[in-house]
Design a protein around this motif. Sequence first.
Motif, mmCIF file in Angstrom:
data_model
loop_
_atom_site.group_PDB
_atom_site.id
_atom_site.type_symbol
_atom_site.label_atom_id
_atom_site.label_comp_id
_atom_site.label_asym_id
_atom_site.label_seq_id
_atom_site.Cartn_x
_atom_site.Cartn_y
_atom_site.Cartn_z
ATOM 1 N N VAL A 51 0.780 -1.051 -0.134
ATOM 2 C CA VAL A 51 0.025 0.042 0.102
ATOM 3 C C VAL A 51 1.021 1.238 0.014
ATOM 4 C CG1 VAL A 51 -1.548 1.281 1.191
ATOM 5 C CG2 VAL A 51 -2.026 -1.112 0.903
ATOM 6 N N GLU A 52 1.816 1.337 0.909
ATOM 7 C CA GLU A 52 2.781 2.433 0.987
ATOM 8 C C GLU A 52 3.534 2.532 -0.463
ATOM 9 O OE1 GLU A 52 6.794 3.950 3.138
ATOM 10 O OE2 GLU A 52 5.527 2.298 4.074
ATOM 11 N N HIS A 53 4.054 1.500 -1.259
ATOM 12 C CA HIS A 53 4.630 1.664 -2.291
ATOM 13 C C HIS A 53 3.623 2.123 -3.605
ATOM 14 C CE1 HIS A 53 7.022 0.573 -5.797
ATOM 15 N NE2 HIS A 53 7.881 0.964 -5.124
ATOM 16 N N GLU A 54 2.703 1.325 -3.526
ATOM 17 C CA GLU A 54 1.915 1.442 -4.639
ATOM 18 C C GLU A 54 0.571 2.583 -4.704
ATOM 19 O OE1 GLU A 54 2.286 -0.578 -7.869
ATOM 20 O OE2 GLU A 54 4.144 -0.471 -6.636
ATOM 21 N N LEU A 55 -0.018 2.765 -3.475
ATOM 22 C CA LEU A 55 -0.925 3.375 -3.311
ATOM 23 C C LEU A 55 -0.912 4.718 -2.390
ATOM 24 C CD1 LEU A 55 -3.475 0.416 -2.831
ATOM 25 C CD2 LEU A 55 -3.118 1.598 -4.781
ATOM 26 N N SER A 56 0.455 5.486 -2.492
ATOM 27 C CA SER A 56 0.402 6.616 -1.915
ATOM 28 C C SER A 56 -0.568 7.287 -2.065
ATOM 29 C CB SER A 56 1.985 6.978 -2.088
ATOM 30 O OG SER A 56 1.993 7.375 -3.421
ATOM 31 N N ASN A 57 -1.158 8.268 -1.290
ATOM 32 C CA ASN A 57 -2.496 9.297 -1.423
ATOM 33 C C ASN A 57 -3.245 8.674 -2.255
ATOM 34 O OD1 ASN A 57 -0.773 11.129 0.247
ATOM 35 N ND2 ASN A 57 0.654 11.486 -1.651
ATOM 36 N N PRO A 58 -4.097 7.687 -2.015
ATOM 37 C CA PRO A 58 -5.238 7.215 -2.705
ATOM 38 C C PRO A 58 -6.294 7.847 -2.469
ATOM 39 C CG PRO A 58 -5.054 5.793 -0.819
ATOM 40 C CD PRO A 58 -3.899 6.765 -0.673
ATOM 41 N N ALA A 59 -7.282 7.985 -3.253
ATOM 42 C CA ALA A 59 -8.516 8.640 -3.131
ATOM 43 C C ALA A 59 -9.244 7.852 -1.960
ATOM 44 C CB ALA A 59 -9.641 8.424 -4.451
ATOM 45 N N GLN A 60 -10.145 8.729 -1.318
ATOM 46 C CA GLN A 60 -11.004 7.993 -0.173
ATOM 47 C C GLN A 60 -11.552 6.775 -0.365
ATOM 48 O OE1 GLN A 60 -13.386 10.971 2.077
ATOM 49 N NE2 GLN A 60 -13.444 9.772 3.788
ATOM 50 N N THR A 61 -12.166 6.748 -1.558
ATOM 51 C CA THR A 61 -12.875 5.454 -1.740
ATOM 52 C C THR A 61 -11.871 4.468 -1.931
ATOM 53 O OG1 THR A 61 -14.712 6.763 -2.793
ATOM 54 C CG2 THR A 61 -14.399 4.361 -3.373
ATOM 55 N N VAL A 62 -11.009 4.754 -2.644
ATOM 56 C CA VAL A 62 -9.863 3.547 -2.838
ATOM 57 C C VAL A 62 -9.087 3.147 -1.649
ATOM 58 C CG1 VAL A 62 -7.591 3.217 -3.988
ATOM 59 C CG2 VAL A 62 -9.249 4.229 -5.045
ATOM 60 N N ASP A 118 -3.403 -7.062 -8.249
ATOM 61 C CA ASP A 118 -2.330 -6.030 -8.058
ATOM 62 C C ASP A 118 -1.289 -6.261 -6.665
ATOM 63 O OD1 ASP A 118 -1.501 -3.449 -9.105
ATOM 64 O OD2 ASP A 118 -1.775 -2.637 -7.330
ATOM 65 N N PHE A 119 -1.703 -6.687 -5.670
ATOM 66 C CA PHE A 119 -0.803 -7.258 -4.599
ATOM 67 C C PHE A 119 0.091 -8.130 -5.138
ATOM 68 C CE2 PHE A 119 -0.159 -9.921 -0.722
ATOM 69 C CZ PHE A 119 0.619 -9.164 -0.012
ATOM 70 N N TYR A 120 -0.172 -9.306 -5.715
ATOM 71 C CA TYR A 120 0.681 -10.212 -5.997
ATOM 72 C C TYR A 120 1.339 -9.941 -7.211
ATOM 73 C CZ TYR A 120 -0.548 -13.679 -2.687
ATOM 74 O OH TYR A 120 -0.595 -14.352 -1.256
ATOM 75 N N THR A 121 1.024 -9.021 -8.174
ATOM 76 C CA THR A 121 1.849 -8.234 -9.339
ATOM 77 C C THR A 121 2.880 -7.771 -8.844
ATOM 78 O OG1 THR A 121 -0.116 -8.713 -10.801
ATOM 79 C CG2 THR A 121 1.857 -7.046 -11.369
ATOM 80 N N TYR A 122 2.436 -6.830 -7.636
ATOM 81 C CA TYR A 122 3.657 -6.033 -7.044
ATOM 82 C C TYR A 122 4.862 -6.880 -6.453
ATOM 83 C CZ TYR A 122 5.665 -3.476 -2.997
ATOM 84 O OH TYR A 122 6.602 -2.850 -1.954
ATOM 85 N N LEU A 123 4.374 -8.061 -5.725
ATOM 86 C CA LEU A 123 5.130 -9.154 -5.194
ATOM 87 C C LEU A 123 6.395 -9.681 -6.109
ATOM 88 C CD1 LEU A 123 2.954 -10.547 -2.746
ATOM 89 C CD2 LEU A 123 4.525 -8.686 -2.347
ATOM 90 N N LEU A 124 5.518 -9.995 -7.360
ATOM 91 C CA LEU A 124 6.431 -10.440 -8.415
ATOM 92 C C LEU A 124 7.338 -9.410 -9.042
ATOM 93 C CD1 LEU A 124 3.864 -12.453 -10.545
ATOM 94 C CD2 LEU A 124 5.839 -13.314 -9.404
#
Length: 159
Positions: A51-62, A118-124
């Motif tokens: 989350v820290e790496h891929e979703l920094s400052n996400p919209a409130q809904t996200v 997306d989480f597992y793609t990030y890990l790969l």
Amino acid sequence: MKTESTISMTKSSDPLHRIGVYKTLEQVPDHSRLYNSATAFEGRDVWAEYVEHELSNPAQTVQYETELVEESWKEHMRQRGRHPALARPDDVESWFTGLIDRMQTKRAYNPYWVRLEDFYTYLLWHTEYPHSHHPPRMAAVQGGVTREVWEYKVSEWSI
């Protein structure tokens, strides 16, 4: 001869074509199986790293939906006795089976499939993780409820 303008640049709708070298868990060499990394993940919140790496400052809904997915996935994996980053395809299938019992496929797809894929793609794609295969896509290849969610994903591409 095909020219650049005649080559289709679309992604395959078949998860088998989007999965990488290992198509099933059985094909993953024992030394590359995620359970071998269990001790390296003890006490580590890999989801928070993602989350820290891929979703920094996400919209409130996200942010809200990501937290829903995180809570559900972590609880499911806790019940199965595995770290959330070390899933097997059957973990993914059982999770989606439970989700589909409670919600429509559309909701299981977004945000649940979207975020887990997306989480597992990030890990790969990050070398600090030992991931060489993608359990959610493997589960989609195997069929079942996860394949239904994958098929929903593919149907959304044509919109």
